[in-house]
Design an enzyme around this catalytic site. Sequence first.
Site, PDB file in Angstrom:
ATOM      1  N   ASP A  27       0.844  -0.605  -0.187  1.00 17.27           N
ATOM      2  CA  ASP A  27       0.075  -0.051   0.139  1.00 17.27           C
ATOM      3  C   ASP A  27       0.722   1.567   0.197  1.00 17.27           C
ATOM      4  O   ASP A  27       1.775   1.025   0.484  1.00 17.27           O
ATOM      5  CB  ASP A  27      -1.620  -0.258   1.438  1.00 17.27           C
ATOM      6  CG  ASP A  27      -1.956   1.018   0.655  1.00 17.27           C
ATOM      7  OD1 ASP A  27      -2.494   1.555   0.631  1.00 17.27           O
ATOM      8  OD2 ASP A  27      -1.982   1.554   2.447  1.00 17.27           O
ATOM      9  N   SER A  28       0.700   2.392  -0.258  1.00 17.22           N
ATOM     10  CA  SER A  28       0.501   3.623  -0.050  1.00 17.22           C
ATOM     11  C   SER A  28       1.351   3.669   1.081  1.00 17.22           C
ATOM     12  O   SER A  28       2.920   4.313   1.085  1.00 17.22           O
ATOM     13  CB  SER A  28       0.082   4.715  -0.054  1.00 17.22           C
ATOM     14  OG  SER A  28      -0.771   4.663   0.161  1.00 17.22           O
TER      15      SER A  28
ATOM     16  N   TYR B  76      -1.617   8.802  -1.577  1.00 15.49           N
ATOM     17  CA  TYR B  76      -1.683   8.218  -3.600  1.00 15.49           C
ATOM     18  C   TYR B  76      -2.798   9.006  -3.281  1.00 15.49           C
ATOM     19  O   TYR B  76      -3.289   8.696  -5.214  1.00 15.49           O
ATOM     20  CB  TYR B  76      -1.773   6.714  -3.918  1.00 15.49           C
ATOM     21  CG  TYR B  76      -0.924   6.378  -3.794  1.00 15.49           C
ATOM     22  CD1 TYR B  76       0.956   6.570  -3.874  1.00 15.49           C
ATOM     23  CD2 TYR B  76      -0.536   4.662  -3.866  1.00 15.49           C
ATOM     24  CE1 TYR B  76       2.071   5.804  -4.369  1.00 15.49           C
ATOM     25  CE2 TYR B  76       0.737   4.354  -4.575  1.00 15.49           C
ATOM     26  CZ  TYR B  76       1.929   4.744  -4.690  1.00 15.49           C
ATOM     27  OH  TYR B  76       2.814   3.963  -4.194  1.00 15.49           O
ATOM     28  N   GLY B  77      -3.649   9.173  -3.016  1.00 17.87           N
ATOM     29  CA  GLY B  77      -5.109   9.454  -3.305  1.00 17.87           C
ATOM     30  C   GLY B  77      -5.342  10.688  -3.995  1.00 17.87           C
ATOM     31  O   GLY B  77      -6.197  10.769  -4.955  1.00 17.87           O
TER      32      GLY B  77
ATOM     33  N   CYS C  20      -4.433  -1.886  -1.800  1.00 17.12           N
ATOM     34  CA  CYS C  20      -4.376   0.214  -1.643  1.00 17.12           C
ATOM     35  C   CYS C  20      -5.422   0.107  -3.222  1.00 17.12           C
ATOM     36  O   CYS C  20      -5.743  -0.716  -4.356  1.00 17.12           O
ATOM     37  CB  CYS C  20      -3.259   0.268  -3.025  1.00 17.12           C
ATOM     38  SG  CYS C  20      -3.164   2.394  -2.521  1.00 17.12           S
ATOM     39  N   ASN C  21      -7.148   0.926  -2.788  1.00 16.07           N
ATOM     40  CA  ASN C  21      -7.728   0.898  -3.921  1.00 16.07           C
ATOM     41  C   ASN C  21      -7.157   1.153  -4.833  1.00 16.07           C
ATOM     42  O   ASN C  21      -7.571   1.273  -5.904  1.00 16.07           O
ATOM     43  CB  ASN C  21      -9.001   0.889  -2.868  1.00 16.07           C
ATOM     44  CG  ASN C  21     -10.562   0.136  -1.772  1.00 16.07           C
ATOM     45  OD1 ASN C  21     -11.047  -0.070  -1.743  1.00 16.07           O
ATOM     46  ND2 ASN C  21      -9.609   0.189  -1.120  1.00 16.07           N
ATOM     47  N   THR C  22      -6.793   2.373  -4.749  1.00 20.01           N
ATOM     48  CA  THR C  22      -7.035   3.787  -5.365  1.00 20.01           C
ATOM     49  C   THR C  22      -5.460   3.349  -6.909  1.00 20.01           C
ATOM     50  O   THR C  22      -5.841   3.081  -7.781  1.00 20.01           O
ATOM     51  CB  THR C  22      -5.385   4.639  -4.832  1.00 20.01           C
ATOM     52  OG1 THR C  22      -6.329   5.347  -4.041  1.00 20.01           O
ATOM     53  CG2 THR C  22      -5.560   5.861  -5.584  1.00 20.01           C
TER      54      THR C  22
ATOM     55  N   CYS D 188     -11.089   2.515   0.671  1.00 17.56           N
ATOM     56  CA  CYS D 188      -9.643   2.967   1.411  1.00 17.56           C
ATOM     57  C   CYS D 188      -8.995   2.199   2.475  1.00 17.56           C
ATOM     58  O   CYS D 188      -9.582   2.501   3.275  1.00 17.56           O
ATOM     59  CB  CYS D 188      -9.716   4.588   1.434  1.00 17.56           C
ATOM     60  SG  CYS D 188      -7.600   4.729   2.288  1.00 17.56           S
ATOM     61  N   THR D 189      -8.102   1.547   1.948  1.00 22.85           N
ATOM     62  CA  THR D 189      -7.057   0.841   2.897  1.00 22.85           C
ATOM     63  C   THR D 189      -6.861   1.537   4.836  1.00 22.85           C
ATOM     64  O   THR D 189      -7.244   0.870   5.752  1.00 22.85           O
ATOM     65  CB  THR D 189      -6.382  -0.296   3.074  1.00 22.85           C
ATOM     66  OG1 THR D 189      -5.345   0.237   2.404  1.00 22.85           O
ATOM     67  CG2 THR D 189      -7.291  -1.524   1.821  1.00 22.85           C
ATOM     68  N   HIS D 190      -6.811   2.411   4.164  1.00 25.96           N
ATOM     69  CA  HIS D 190      -6.709   3.809   5.771  1.00 25.96           C
ATOM     70  C   HIS D 190      -7.726   3.622   6.771  1.00 25.96           C
ATOM     71  O   HIS D 190      -7.239   3.250   8.306  1.00 25.96           O
ATOM     72  CB  HIS D 190      -6.112   5.032   5.088  1.00 25.96           C
ATOM     73  CG  HIS D 190      -4.918   4.997   4.838  1.00 25.96           C
ATOM     74  ND1 HIS D 190      -3.756   4.692   3.593  1.00 25.96           N
ATOM     75  CD2 HIS D 190      -3.433   5.711   5.553  1.00 25.96           C
ATOM     76  CE1 HIS D 190      -2.543   4.817   3.557  1.00 25.96           C
ATOM     77  NE2 HIS D 190      -2.309   5.752   4.961  1.00 25.96           N
TER      78      HIS D 190
HETATM   79  N1  DGL Z   1      -4.762   2.611   1.161  1.00 26.43           N
HETATM   80  C1  DGL Z   1      -4.847   3.678  -0.493  1.00 26.43           C
HETATM   81  C2  DGL Z   1      -6.918   3.176  -0.613  1.00 26.43           C
HETATM   82  O1  DGL Z   1      -6.812   2.624  -0.356  1.00 26.43           O
HETATM   83  C3  DGL Z   1      -4.251   5.122  -0.283  1.00 26.43           C
HETATM   84  C4  DGL Z   1      -4.523   5.664   0.403  1.00 26.43           C
HETATM   85  C5  DGL Z   1      -3.772   7.141  -0.010  1.00 26.43           C
HETATM   86  O2  DGL Z   1      -2.525   7.220  -0.099  1.00 26.43           O
HETATM   87  O3  DGL Z   1      -3.977   8.218  -0.144  1.00 26.43           O
HETATM   88  O4  DGL Z   1      -6.138   3.854  -1.249  1.00 26.43           O
END
Ligand code: DGL
Length: 222
Positions: free
Chosen positions: A14-15, A46-47, A77-79, A183-185
Amino acid sequence: MSDSHTKAKVGVFDSGIGGLSVANAIRQALPELEVVYVNDATHVPYGTKSPEELFGFVLPILQKLVDDGCKTIVVACNTVSTTIIDELRRAISVPLIAMEPMVKPAAEQTKSNTIAVCATPTTLASKRYAWLKETYAQDVKTLEPDCTEWSTMIESNQVNHKRIEQQIHDVCEAGADVIVLGCTHYHWIEQEIRETAKGKALVLQPEQPVITQLRRVLEQLS
Ligand code: DGL
């Protein structure tokens, strides 16, 4: 031979710290695996980045996981999953397991015909996300609260709890009875979101389906 030599190695990427929550869930469910978690501290978040930028950041990191012996990689990471997974799959020689917003299960479970998807701007702007909505939620009202700052707040451990609770409260007031953590965050604030949405909305996130998919992929590889 040491244990680490006999365990199948799986990469989780992930990011930032979003992937860590996924890596922890995998370690708990599948202790027989060696889980290697990597993030991109240089380029997080990354978003708000473009797919082209993301490809340049992600490819060398995934290639290193392959070179280090990972049999498969969870792109936590969904992004990344909603923007460049096809290009990455063409470039990377091991199976990539993607994580994307659970629009389909949300559309199946809503009774109010209204769902809320919490995700990064790049995910919400992706063709894949548009396809998910078009395919599974065409007749479902889909709310997309502004989560632009969420991953940065979570990454830096400076969560504005009041603001997040207000946003969750607002989507519930607007009729959403299913909230998707896209988003996994956001898995790190899942409990808080569940508490705020209690009795009003279900909260969905994809760790369990991803673990099921990982089991399946590893069985096929063995
Ligand atoms: N955790 C990531 C996701 O699932 C990216 C979040 C980010 O870096 O902005 O999209």
